[in-house]
Motif scaffolding. Sequence first.
Motif, short mmCIF file in Angstrom:
data_model
loop_
_atom_site.label_atom_id
_atom_site.label_comp_id
_atom_site.label_asym_id
_atom_site.label_seq_id
_atom_site.Cartn_x
_atom_site.Cartn_y
_atom_site.Cartn_z
N GLY A 23 34.31 40.71 50.94
CA GLY A 23 35.33 39.70 51.00
C GLY A 23 35.67 39.41 52.44
N PRO A 24 36.61 38.51 52.71
CA PRO A 24 36.97 38.17 54.09
C PRO A 24 37.44 39.39 54.89
N ASP A 25 38.20 40.26 54.26
CA ASP A 25 38.74 41.44 54.94
C ASP A 25 38.44 42.72 54.18
N ASN A 44 40.29 46.21 55.83
CA ASN A 44 40.65 46.36 57.24
C ASN A 44 42.01 45.72 57.45
N ILE A 45 43.02 46.55 57.69
CA ILE A 45 44.39 46.04 57.81
C ILE A 45 44.69 45.62 59.24
N LEU A 46 44.48 46.53 60.17
CA LEU A 46 44.68 46.29 61.60
C LEU A 46 43.60 47.08 62.33
N PRO A 47 43.38 46.81 63.62
CA PRO A 47 42.40 47.63 64.35
C PRO A 47 42.73 49.12 64.23
N TYR A 48 41.71 49.90 63.89
CA TYR A 48 41.82 51.36 63.72
C TYR A 48 42.73 51.75 62.55
N ILE A 171 56.44 50.97 47.73
CA ILE A 171 55.48 50.36 48.66
C ILE A 171 54.06 50.50 48.12
N PHE A 172 53.70 51.69 47.63
CA PHE A 172 52.35 51.88 47.11
C PHE A 172 52.13 51.13 45.80
N GLU A 173 53.15 51.00 44.98
CA GLU A 173 53.03 50.19 43.76
C GLU A 173 52.77 48.73 44.13
N ARG A 174 53.47 48.27 45.18
CA ARG A 174 53.27 46.90 45.65
C ARG A 174 51.86 46.73 46.21
N LEU A 175 51.39 47.72 46.95
CA LEU A 175 50.03 47.66 47.49
C LEU A 175 48.99 47.60 46.37
N TRP A 176 49.24 48.36 45.29
CA TRP A 176 48.30 48.32 44.18
C TRP A 176 48.27 46.94 43.52
N GLN A 177 49.39 46.30 43.43
CA GLN A 177 49.44 44.93 42.91
C GLN A 177 48.66 43.99 43.81
N LEU A 178 48.77 44.21 45.13
CA LEU A 178 48.06 43.36 46.09
C LEU A 178 46.56 43.64 46.09
N TYR A 179 46.18 44.85 45.67
CA TYR A 179 44.76 45.16 45.51
C TYR A 179 44.17 44.32 44.39
N GLU A 180 44.92 44.15 43.30
CA GLU A 180 44.45 43.37 42.16
C GLU A 180 44.46 41.88 42.47
N VAL A 181 45.44 41.44 43.27
CA VAL A 181 45.50 40.04 43.72
C VAL A 181 45.66 40.08 45.24
N PRO A 182 44.56 40.21 45.98
CA PRO A 182 44.63 40.52 47.42
C PRO A 182 45.36 39.47 48.25
N SER A 183 46.13 39.97 49.19
CA SER A 183 46.78 39.15 50.21
C SER A 183 46.84 39.98 51.48
N SER A 184 46.02 39.65 52.46
CA SER A 184 45.96 40.40 53.70
C SER A 184 47.32 40.41 54.39
N PHE A 185 48.01 39.30 54.36
CA PHE A 185 49.31 39.19 55.03
C PHE A 185 50.32 40.18 54.45
N TYR A 186 50.45 40.19 53.12
CA TYR A 186 51.44 41.06 52.49
C TYR A 186 51.02 42.53 52.53
N MET A 187 49.71 42.78 52.54
CA MET A 187 49.26 44.16 52.72
C MET A 187 49.71 44.70 54.07
N LYS A 188 49.57 43.88 55.11
CA LYS A 188 50.00 44.31 56.45
C LYS A 188 51.49 44.58 56.48
N LEU A 189 52.28 43.73 55.83
CA LEU A 189 53.72 43.94 55.80
C LEU A 189 54.07 45.25 55.09
N CYS A 190 53.37 45.53 53.98
CA CYS A 190 53.62 46.78 53.25
C CYS A 190 53.28 47.99 54.11
#
Length: 326
Positions: A23-25, A44-48, A171-190
């Motif tokens: 995928g893109p990221d 890949n969320i941020l460098p390193y 936070i991890f529950e939200r991340l799991w939701q974002l895994y199913e419907v990915p959003s790089s922006f919201y993953m970074k915020l989490c």
Amino acid sequence: MGDIINKMLENYLISSNVQLKKGPDSLSFTLNSAEGISKTTLFNILPYMHLIFFDIHARSLPGEIAENAVYHPMQFNYCIGGRIELLLDDSSYIYLKEKDFCISRQTSQSESYFPTRYYHGITMYFDPDFFTKANSNVEELFNLNLSRLPEIYFEQKDTYIAEANSEISKIFERLWQLYEVPSSFYMKLCVLDLLHLLSDAKSSAHEKTLTFYTNTQVEIAKKAEQILTADLKQHIPMRQIAQQFGVSETSLKNYFRGVYGKNVSDYLRDLRMDMAEKLLTETTLSISEIASQIGYTKQGKFAEIFRKQFQMNPLEYRRSKKLENI
């Protein structure tokens, strides 16, 4: 950090059953096995800094970290459901259950192992020093001080485990939701929200007392499980298996509970019920034949236990599954 990711790619791609999707990221690996379909997705969320999502229906997967790697990044593990085994670099083992949260800089896995053949979880890798150099503007903008993390979590030992508090769990529950419907922006915020919580000592969860298991203890538990489950028609006394391995029955039961998270009787009951469900759904065997195959000499006893597990008797369950497929 790049070497670790490359090693992960090599290990997964060794298997001919792996399907790779880019995928893109992200990179996703889907592995088909006799036990089920397992999916591992790396973002890949941020460098390193990388997030890995595990949707596992198998006993093991190729390892993400080289077994003899000299450098280990900081690793965060959160168990959403199921159970995962973590092998530390001193050759001891620890286990995470649902809502357990682990921070470590001593994991050294040649493969990932899941005692209950099921695991939903998230792992985050990063090195605070490299992250700071590459993302200094992020640290300044969000007032993060990640250099405090080792002071907070590794004061006495290099692995910290706790039951996550409600803030971390959300936070991890939200991340799991974002895994199913990915959003790089919201993953970074989490992730930034998580790092903020973790760098605040006052908000860190209460540490659990770690139970470490040796390689010998783990191997005894796993071999005992193989003996007990090789033929579910059989009911082998734990005393007999303990004698075979030269340990006490109490010790064997403790090792088993440590690895699989359940008493032997509960583990075998659940395994028999899972097999019963499969046989009811996928075969035309009679109820008495199914009961016999999974080790129940009395059909009534089998039906009683099945009803407690599935809130209906075996025949009703079979009929309900047939109706679903019409």
